[in-house]
Design an enzyme around this catalytic site. Structure first.
Site, mmCIF file in Angstrom:
data_model
loop_
_atom_site.group_PDB
_atom_site.id
_atom_site.type_symbol
_atom_site.label_atom_id
_atom_site.label_comp_id
_atom_site.label_asym_id
_atom_site.label_seq_id
_atom_site.Cartn_x
_atom_site.Cartn_y
_atom_site.Cartn_z
ATOM 1 N N TRP A 73 16.751 13.001 -9.500
ATOM 2 C CA TRP A 73 17.257 12.366 -10.870
ATOM 3 C C TRP A 73 18.577 12.863 -10.700
ATOM 4 O O TRP A 73 19.101 14.043 -10.447
ATOM 5 C CB TRP A 73 16.590 13.220 -11.977
ATOM 6 C CG TRP A 73 14.942 12.837 -12.316
ATOM 7 C CD1 TRP A 73 14.050 13.168 -11.835
ATOM 8 C CD2 TRP A 73 14.641 11.558 -12.772
ATOM 9 N NE1 TRP A 73 12.946 12.549 -12.119
ATOM 10 C CE2 TRP A 73 13.447 11.493 -13.044
ATOM 11 C CE3 TRP A 73 15.277 10.405 -13.468
ATOM 12 C CZ2 TRP A 73 12.512 10.571 -13.538
ATOM 13 C CZ3 TRP A 73 14.627 9.429 -14.365
ATOM 14 C CH2 TRP A 73 13.213 9.651 -14.158
ATOM 15 N N HIS A 92 18.228 8.373 -15.892
ATOM 16 C CA HIS A 92 17.967 8.142 -17.377
ATOM 17 C C HIS A 92 19.430 7.757 -18.284
ATOM 18 O O HIS A 92 19.256 7.345 -19.214
ATOM 19 C CB HIS A 92 17.310 9.034 -18.223
ATOM 20 C CG HIS A 92 15.924 9.152 -17.963
ATOM 21 N ND1 HIS A 92 15.221 10.255 -17.469
ATOM 22 C CD2 HIS A 92 14.784 8.431 -18.132
ATOM 23 C CE1 HIS A 92 13.961 10.230 -17.336
ATOM 24 N NE2 HIS A 92 13.713 8.924 -17.749
ATOM 25 N N ARG A 99 11.391 -1.580 -20.829
ATOM 26 C CA ARG A 99 10.138 -1.462 -21.501
ATOM 27 C C ARG A 99 9.991 -1.943 -22.884
ATOM 28 O O ARG A 99 11.062 -1.443 -23.539
ATOM 29 C CB ARG A 99 9.261 -0.311 -21.180
ATOM 30 C CG ARG A 99 7.878 -0.342 -21.420
ATOM 31 C CD ARG A 99 7.202 0.880 -20.903
ATOM 32 N NE ARG A 99 5.677 0.966 -21.040
ATOM 33 C CZ ARG A 99 4.787 2.031 -20.923
ATOM 34 N NH1 ARG A 99 5.424 3.166 -20.864
ATOM 35 N NH2 ARG A 99 3.508 1.791 -21.132
ATOM 36 N N SER A 113 4.888 6.295 -25.479
ATOM 37 C CA SER A 113 4.733 6.928 -24.482
ATOM 38 C C SER A 113 5.780 8.271 -24.460
ATOM 39 O O SER A 113 5.130 9.532 -24.056
ATOM 40 C CB SER A 113 5.350 6.359 -23.233
ATOM 41 O OG SER A 113 5.459 7.264 -22.082
ATOM 42 N N ARG A 122 -0.452 8.493 -18.239
ATOM 43 C CA ARG A 122 -1.306 8.350 -19.146
ATOM 44 C C ARG A 122 -2.302 7.176 -18.954
ATOM 45 O O ARG A 122 -3.448 7.204 -18.824
ATOM 46 C CB ARG A 122 -0.705 8.281 -20.498
ATOM 47 C CG ARG A 122 -1.652 9.004 -21.620
ATOM 48 C CD ARG A 122 -0.555 9.121 -22.943
ATOM 49 N NE ARG A 122 0.030 8.019 -23.136
ATOM 50 C CZ ARG A 122 -0.476 6.996 -24.201
ATOM 51 N NH1 ARG A 122 -1.656 6.958 -24.714
ATOM 52 N NH2 ARG A 122 0.376 6.125 -24.495
ATOM 53 N N LYS A 123 -1.577 6.040 -19.558
ATOM 54 C CA LYS A 123 -2.505 4.631 -19.593
ATOM 55 C C LYS A 123 -2.198 3.579 -18.556
ATOM 56 O O LYS A 123 -2.529 2.801 -17.953
ATOM 57 C CB LYS A 123 -2.594 4.107 -20.888
ATOM 58 C CG LYS A 123 -3.644 4.745 -21.732
ATOM 59 C CD LYS A 123 -3.798 4.188 -23.150
ATOM 60 C CE LYS A 123 -4.532 4.956 -24.036
ATOM 61 N NZ LYS A 123 -4.890 4.106 -25.293
ATOM 62 N N GLY A 124 -0.618 3.370 -18.501
ATOM 63 C CA GLY A 124 0.207 2.409 -17.322
ATOM 64 C C GLY A 124 -0.293 0.986 -17.801
ATOM 65 O O GLY A 124 -0.438 0.193 -17.192
#
Length: 242
Positions: free
Chosen positions: A28, A51, A73, A81, A200-202
């Site tokens: 980063w 970011h 997104r 998220s 987590r879930k994607g």
């Protein structure tokens, strides 16, 4: 993207993603790690991630003019998220209730500031021939096509076999098992993954499981006002239902 790009550059060789943590293979820019790794002395192509808002990029960025892949997104999913991330990461401010965190998110009083300003800043960037815009939703919808598009953008020609190999590894369920990418190596005092996994879930649309109708309506109202002058077709734009 931290998983996909190194594999495109290595032409499908899994070594970089199985032996280097993602914060070392693509450090980063806003963290000290890049300096510790002597990132500027790495042979090209150098891969990094950030970011930062467009307006925050250093002077050298505008001189060197590197290629940029800007990942967007659905902000409702970004909010969702972020809520779980804030709750599991000890170095983040406690998010409070979802109503409280929604206030902060819509006002831009969260880490890295306003989602709306961030996206609008990069969409209005100069040298757009060197910027590729892609969405999380687009990659979920067709990962192989996205990988092909990314590889062409950075000047790599890959066989269909290599593209399929990369796509298979980068499917969320498979990437989630990679300890170099799932943040399981981070001590639990920094990330309590018993509260929430980092990966987590994607999926796209998990906001529907987390926002009430009233919260979603408020979000839509703010989104409509803040993005009214943006001439860009987002995948989630049909009343933000995606």
């Amino acid at each position: 993207m931290q998983e996909i790009l190194p594999l495109i550059v290595s032409e499908g060789d899994m070594t970089p993603v199985l032996t280097l943590t993602n914060w070392d293979r693509m450090p980063w820019l806003e963290e000290h790690r890049a300096k510790e790794l002597n990132f500027d002395q790495r042979p090209p192509p150098r891969l990094s991630v950030s970011h930062c808002h467009y307006s925050m990029m250093p002077e050298s960025f505008f001189k060197v003019k590197p290629k940029v892949i800007y990942v967007m997104r659905n902000p409702k999913d970004v909010f969702t998220s972020s809520y779980y991330y804030y709750d599991m990461a000890s170095y983040m401010v406690n998010p409070g209730t979802k109503d409280e965190f929604l206030d902060k998110f819509l006002d831009g009083k969260v880490i890295f500031g306003s989602w709306f300003d961030h996206v609008k800043g990069w969409l209005g960037a100069k040298d757009q021939d060197r910027i590729m815009y892609i969405s999380y939703e687009e990659m979920i919808l067709d990962l192989k096509a996205s990988i092909s598009k990314i590889s062409l953008f950075i000047g790599k020609t890959l066989s269909q076999e290599v593209i399929e190999k990369i796509a298979d590894h980068c499917m969320f369920k498979n990437m989630k098992q990679n300890k170099m990418s799932n943040y399981s190596l981070v001590p639990s005092e920094y990330m309590d993954q018993k509260k929430s996994e980092f990966l987590r879930k994607g999926i796209a649309g998990d906001w529907k499981n987390n926002l009430t109708e009233a919260q979603a309506a408020r979000f839509d109202s703010v989104y409509k006002e803040k993005m009214k002058d943006v001439n860009f077709k987002f995948m989630w734009d049909e009343n933000m239902q995606l």
